[in-house]
Scaffold this motif. Structure first.
Motif, PDB file in Angstrom:
ATOM      1  N   ALA A   1       0.841  -1.198   0.000  1.00 43.64           N
ATOM      2  CA  ALA A   1       0.000   0.000   0.000  1.00 43.64           C
ATOM      3  C   ALA A   1       0.875   1.247   0.000  1.00 43.64           C
ATOM      4  CB  ALA A   1      -0.904  -0.006   1.223  1.00 43.64           C
ATOM      5  N   PRO A   2       0.399   2.314  -0.650  1.00 49.78           N
ATOM      6  CA  PRO A   2       1.182   3.559  -0.640  1.00 49.78           C
ATOM      7  C   PRO A   2       1.268   4.116   0.779  1.00 49.78           C
ATOM      8  CG  PRO A   2      -0.929   3.875  -1.755  1.00 49.78           C
ATOM      9  CD  PRO A   2      -0.822   2.430  -1.398  1.00 49.78           C
ATOM     10  N   PRO A   3       2.370   4.792   1.092  1.00 49.16           N
ATOM     11  CA  PRO A   3       2.530   5.316   2.456  1.00 49.16           C
ATOM     12  C   PRO A   3       1.470   6.384   2.745  1.00 49.16           C
ATOM     13  CG  PRO A   3       4.272   6.128   1.019  1.00 49.16           C
ATOM     14  CD  PRO A   3       3.482   5.146   0.232  1.00 49.16           C
ATOM     15  N   LYS A   4       1.033   6.402   3.993  1.00 45.59           N
ATOM     16  CA  LYS A   4       0.046   7.392   4.409  1.00 45.59           C
ATOM     17  C   LYS A   4       0.755   8.707   4.687  1.00 45.59           C
ATOM     18  CE  LYS A   4      -3.084   4.050   6.383  1.00 45.59           C
ATOM     19  NZ  LYS A   4      -3.824   3.621   7.562  1.00 45.59           N
ATOM     20  N   SER A   5       0.084   9.785   4.384  1.00 46.20           N
ATOM     21  CA  SER A   5       0.674  11.110   4.643  1.00 46.20           C
ATOM     22  C   SER A   5       0.533  11.416   6.135  1.00 46.20           C
ATOM     23  CB  SER A   5      -0.002  12.174   3.812  1.00 46.20           C
ATOM     24  OG  SER A   5      -1.355  12.308   4.204  1.00 46.20           O
ATOM     25  N   ARG A   6       1.280  12.387   6.616  1.00 46.01           N
ATOM     26  CA  ARG A   6       1.259  12.759   8.025  1.00 46.01           C
ATOM     27  C   ARG A   6      -0.133  13.262   8.444  1.00 46.01           C
ATOM     28  NH1 ARG A   6       5.619  12.382  11.044  1.00 46.01           N
ATOM     29  NH2 ARG A   6       7.635  12.382  10.056  1.00 46.01           N
TER      30      ARG A   6
END
Length: 107
Positions: free
Chosen positions: A98-103
């Motif tokens: 999965a793509p990394p989650k933003s802050r």
């Protein structure tokens, strides 16, 4: 081993045995005659018509195999064959890919 080349394997077996003995001398005791033959057929002669090669060409090719060349080939083949993610279940694999989650999503 390819059935069509079995007769050639039998003809050049003394050269393959000699090469296997050389590998053992250098400490590569796990390499078999079949491994050396498979390397030659799949890598060294992959673009040649092996059935039309002369026996002396085949023997020369076998005797020219360097342990370093063979080991590089076998390591690459092992990496291609291994399934690095086989022990992960579907959910774990999905989480990994999965793509990394933003802050801002984490707060």
């Amino acid at each position: 081993m390819a059935v069509q080349f079995e007769h050639l394997f039998t003809k050049v077996r003394p050269a393959i045995e000699s090469k296997r003995n050389e590998f053992q001398l250098y400490g590569y005791s796990t390499v078999t005659e079949e491994d050396i033959w498979a390397y030659c057929v799949k890598k060294k002669w992959r673009k040649k018509d092996i059935a039309s090669m002369r026996v002396h060409e085949i023997v020369n090719g076998i005797l020219q195999v360097l342990p370093a060349e063979y080991m590089t080939y076998s390591q690459i083949e092992e990496q291609r064959a291994s399934d690095w993610f086989s022990d992960l279940n579907s959910a774990e694999l999905q989480m990994l890919l999965a793509p990394p989650k933003s802050r801002s999503d984490l707060s």
